[in-house]
Design a protein around this motif. Structure first.
Motif, short mmCIF file in Angstrom:
data_model
loop_
_atom_site.label_atom_id
_atom_site.label_comp_id
_atom_site.label_asym_id
_atom_site.label_seq_id
_atom_site.Cartn_x
_atom_site.Cartn_y
_atom_site.Cartn_z
N ILE A 159 2.37 9.09 4.23
CA ILE A 159 3.19 8.60 5.34
C ILE A 159 4.50 9.36 5.42
CG2 ILE A 159 4.49 6.57 6.12
CD1 ILE A 159 2.22 4.84 5.08
N ARG B 60 -0.31 7.58 11.10
CA ARG B 60 0.71 6.87 10.31
C ARG B 60 0.46 5.36 10.32
NH1 ARG B 60 5.57 4.34 10.66
NH2 ARG B 60 7.17 4.90 9.10
N GLU B 61 0.17 4.82 11.51
CA GLU B 61 -0.09 3.39 11.59
C GLU B 61 -1.32 2.99 10.79
OE1 GLU B 61 -0.38 2.63 15.71
OE2 GLU B 61 1.78 2.78 16.10
N THR B 62 -2.33 3.88 10.81
CA THR B 62 -3.53 3.60 10.02
C THR B 62 -3.20 3.56 8.53
OG1 THR B 62 -4.90 4.66 11.70
CG2 THR B 62 -5.88 4.35 9.53
N GLN C 67 -0.30 2.86 7.20
CA GLN C 67 0.51 1.68 6.90
C GLN C 67 -0.37 0.45 6.74
OE1 GLN C 67 3.38 1.54 10.08
NE2 GLN C 67 4.92 2.74 8.93
N GLN C 68 -1.39 0.32 7.57
CA GLN C 68 -2.31 -0.80 7.41
C GLN C 68 -3.05 -0.72 6.08
OE1 GLN C 68 -4.85 -0.85 10.84
NE2 GLN C 68 -3.19 -1.37 12.28
N ASP D 87 5.76 11.41 8.70
CA ASP D 87 7.07 11.15 9.31
C ASP D 87 7.84 12.46 9.51
OD1 ASP D 87 6.58 8.47 9.41
OD2 ASP D 87 7.61 7.97 7.53
N GLN E 107 1.18 9.75 14.96
CA GLN E 107 1.64 8.36 14.95
C GLN E 107 0.48 7.41 14.69
OE1 GLN E 107 4.59 7.22 14.95
NE2 GLN E 107 4.07 5.02 15.06
N THR E 108 -0.67 7.73 15.31
CA THR E 108 -1.85 6.89 15.08
C THR E 108 -2.26 6.94 13.61
OG1 THR E 108 -2.56 7.31 17.34
CG2 THR E 108 -4.22 6.47 15.80
#
Length: 725
Positions: A218, A341-343, A345-346, A222, A338-339
């Motif tokens: 991540i 990164r969100e994956t 984080q989950q 970023d 971004q997609t």
């Protein structure tokens, strides 16, 4: 000097001698009847013995225990009523006679070890028929052996029955405990094994490692996103909206049409005015194209009802939808990062939750291990109980074939004649006479002790000493001959031998009461104890010592005794007692035969004496006489009969109690002394009146010992009542 106990016994003998003589005669008569009885017929004693025994060979513990318990049978169990009745019916003997003739002696136990000192049980039976005595002993022995056998068998069967009753319950409890352990292992055993072999800790470690890898990824994403934002000048949401708008073919066509219309307007604006129809048409075409462009942009951003709306607004739609292919590629790349990164984080949140769950599960492992250990112990305990019951049942069934009586015959029956010496008539009568003398004398002494009355002055003195009350004096019994009716003995003569005792009383009263003792209250616990006699003679002794003395009879419930001092009372005083006490000149009388002695006779008997004693006339009288006289003596009513003494007590400086042997009750005197001391009513001491004291007479008369006669009836009481007032 006669001891006090002998005095008490002589007094009790005078009162209860007929009861003692009756007891003596009754016992002597009984011994006479026993002495003249004929000799009983000869008796025979059948003697035998049993011993404690057991089975020859014992293979069970229960059998040995049953045999040992058989040694605990007592004489009442062995000689039961059923056995006695059965033998008495067979032998034709009354059960009570048979039971009284049997002598069973069991061996004693050692007090320290608790073991039997021997195994022999002695059995004897007395009868006038030797053959019947032998048969009775034989029947008793057989009955006791059979009874022991029956008791042992009953105990063994009771054990087997109880074990059989408990086995199903113990088995059910064992199965329930095993089932609980099995269910618990099925649910919690994998987690416990995972904790024991370390796989649970490895899972926690792997989760932590994966979290660190995801966090690093991540961080890299970023950095890429920040780099693309710097290049495009757009954030992720703006880049997503611009990329979506630039990629839409309808927006591309509308934007192309708008550019063409604007180009025509720019070319024709140099030649035509804005009002020209062609210019107006182009402007309308431009406006329509812009509206379509705006509408299409709203549909793309809003998702057109089939997709999720984009995070952004549609202001500046032409600028947002005008990305060149290179920027559009960068925008798409930013959106993809971004997609991603969100994956990640989950995934990180999921790993954190898994780690927390693993840690919680690991923290509960000790409790689970303890619970499983408890269940294992419960199973082991239930199994041990069940196994013990099985073993006990097997042992008891084995002992069933071994059970026999705990007794066996140790000595054969022998019958011997019980030779007795002929009784001596003289000895029997002598023993009866001695017992009659002891019992009669004891009854007399016991009856005298149960009266609760002080018999001697020594008894009163001991009671006062226990309560730490001062003894002011002991006054002997004075002669009562030649006294007028209702008179009391007074020592009017200065040569009287009794004056010395009242002189000693006066000095002791001054010594114990102190110099401030001016008003003395004299009372007693009950009547006939000599309080009035003590008050009169104490006043005479004080007056002869030069003290101006006044005697006030405050016993308003009784008539005055002033005739003994040759003073005549006022016959009308009881009509108006308050007026009588209100005039000192009328109520105070001078004693003619004794100088310095005055007396205020009682106007009694007076009704409502308490009201008179609490009146203002009495108060003024007491205040006046306290100033006029050196010593004031108050003669009051007994404490147990009224509260008059307590009503007049506040006017006195001290109280004196009078006690008398054969009249004063022990409990009444003790209670009165305790109450006066606790209430702090100024108890100075006690006088013993009517004591048996040897009087030293003048040389012309021999010394005599005056002892108080015992009151036999009402006539005698009247003759000696003068000294009891």
């Amino acid at each position: 000097m006669t001891p006090p106990i002998v005095k008490r016994y002589i007094i009790a003998f005078e009162k209860y001698k007929w009861v003692g003589l009756a007891s003596f005669a009754l016992i002597v008569a009984g011994s006479t009847v026993v002495a003249i009885q004929p000799e009983p017929p000869p008796t025979y004693v059948a003697d035998s013995a049993l011993t404690y025994s057991g089975p020859t060979v014992s293979f069970s513990t229960t059998g040995s225990e049953i045999q040992e318990q058989g040694k605990e049978l007592d004489a009442a169990s062995l000689l039961s009523d059923q056995l006695i009745e059965s033998i008495s019916t067979t032998m034709g003997i009354k059960p009570k006679v048979l039971a009284s003739s049997v002598d069973l002696k069991l061996p004693k136990r050692n007090s320290r070890t608790g073991k039997l000192e021997s195994n022999i049980i002695e059995l004897k039976y007395r009868d006038t028929d030797p053959k019947r005595a032998q048969e009775v002993v034989k029947a008793l022995m057989d009955g006791m052996i059979q009874y022991s056998s029956d008791v042992n068998t009953t105990r063994l069967r009771a054990i087997i029955e109880k074990v059989n009753e408990r086995i199903p319950q113990a088995k059910g409890e064992l199965q329930a405990a095993e089932q609980k352990l099995e269910i618990y292992d099925r649910r919690e055993r994998p987690a416990i094994l995972a904790a024991e072999n370390g796989s649970l800790l490895n899972a926690v470690t792997n989760s932590q490692n994966q979290q660190r890898v995801i966090q690093q990824t991540i961080t890299g994403i970023d950095a890429q996103i920040r780099s693309l934002q710097e290049k495009l000048g757009l954030n992720v949401n703006q880049a997503y909206v611009s990329s979506a708008l630039s990629a839409d073919p309808i927006l591309r066509d509308l934007r192309t049409q708008l550019y063409q219309t604007e180009s025509q307007i720019a070319l024709l604006r140099k030649d035509l005015r804005p009002e020209h129809p062609t210019m107006i048409q182009l402007m309308r075409q431009k406006q329509a194209t812009e509206e379509l462009l705006q509408q299409r942009a709203a549909e793309v951003v809003g998702g057109d009802g089939t997709a999720a709306p984009l995070a952004g607004n549609i202001t500046g739609i032409r600028a947002q939808s005008n990305l060149d292919p290179a920027r559009q590629l960068l925008a798409n790349q930013m959106v993809a990062l971004q997609t991603q990164r969100e994956t990640l984080q989950q995934q990180l949140a999921q790993q954190v939750r898994e780690e927390l769950q693993l840690r919680q599960e690991y923290s509960q492992i000790p409790n689970k291990q303890l619970e499983r250990s408890r269940l294992e112990q419960e199973v082991a305990l239930k199994k041990a109980v069940f196994d013990q019951m099985q073993a006990k049942l097997t042992d008891a069934r084995t002992a069933e074939a071994e059970t026999v009586s705990s007794f066996s015959i140790a000595r054969a029956i022998t019958v011997i004649a019980d030779a007795k010496k002929p009784k001596s008539v003289v000895l029997t009568l002598a023993v009866g006479g001695f017992l009659g003398f002891v019992v009669g004398g004891g009854i007399i002494f016991l009856l005298g002790s149960l009266e609760g009355t002080f018999r001697t002055r020594e008894d009163i003195r001991d009671s006062l000493k226990q309560r730490e009350v001062a003894l002011l004096g002991e006054i002997p019994l004075m002669p009562v001959d030649d006294l007028p009716p209702e008179g009391i003995p007074v020592v009017l003569s200065a040569e009287s031998v009794y004056l010395e005792f009242y002189e000693k009383l006066r000095s002791n009263l001054r010594r114990f009461g102190g110099k401030n003792l001016k008003v003395v209250l004299i009372t007693s616990t009950s009547s006939n104890e000599g309080k009035t006699t003590s008050a009169y003679n104490l006043g005479i002794a004080a007056a002869r010592a030069g003290k101006r003395t006044l005697i006030i009879e405050t016993d308003l419930r009784s008539p005055s005794r002033c005739l003994s001092l040759r003073v005549n009372p006022d016959p009308d005083a009881n009509l108006e007692p308050l007026r009588y006490y209100g005039s000192l000149s009328e109520c105070i009388r001078l004693v003619p035969d004794v100088e310095n002695l005055y007396i205020i006779p009682s106007p009694g008997p007076v009704r409502q004496s308490a009201a008179v004693l609490e009146s203002s006339e009495i108060r003024r009288l007491m205040e006046d006489v306290r100033e006029r006289y050196d010593l004031v003596i108050l003669d009051t009513h007994p404490l147990s009969l009224s509260n008059d003494a307590l009503l007049i007590q506040p006017y006195s400086d001290g109280m004196v109690l009078v006690a008398r042997p054969n009249y004063t009750q022990e409990n009444m005197l003790g209670e009165a002394v305790d109450q006066l001391v606790e209430a702090e009513l100024g108890l100075v001491g006690t006088i013993i009146n009517g004591a048996d004291i040897t009087i030293s007479l003048p040389p012309s008369v021999e010394s005599v010992s005056i002892e108080e006669p015992e009151i036999q009836d009402e006539a005698t009481e009247v003759s000696v009542g003068a000294n009891s007032q």
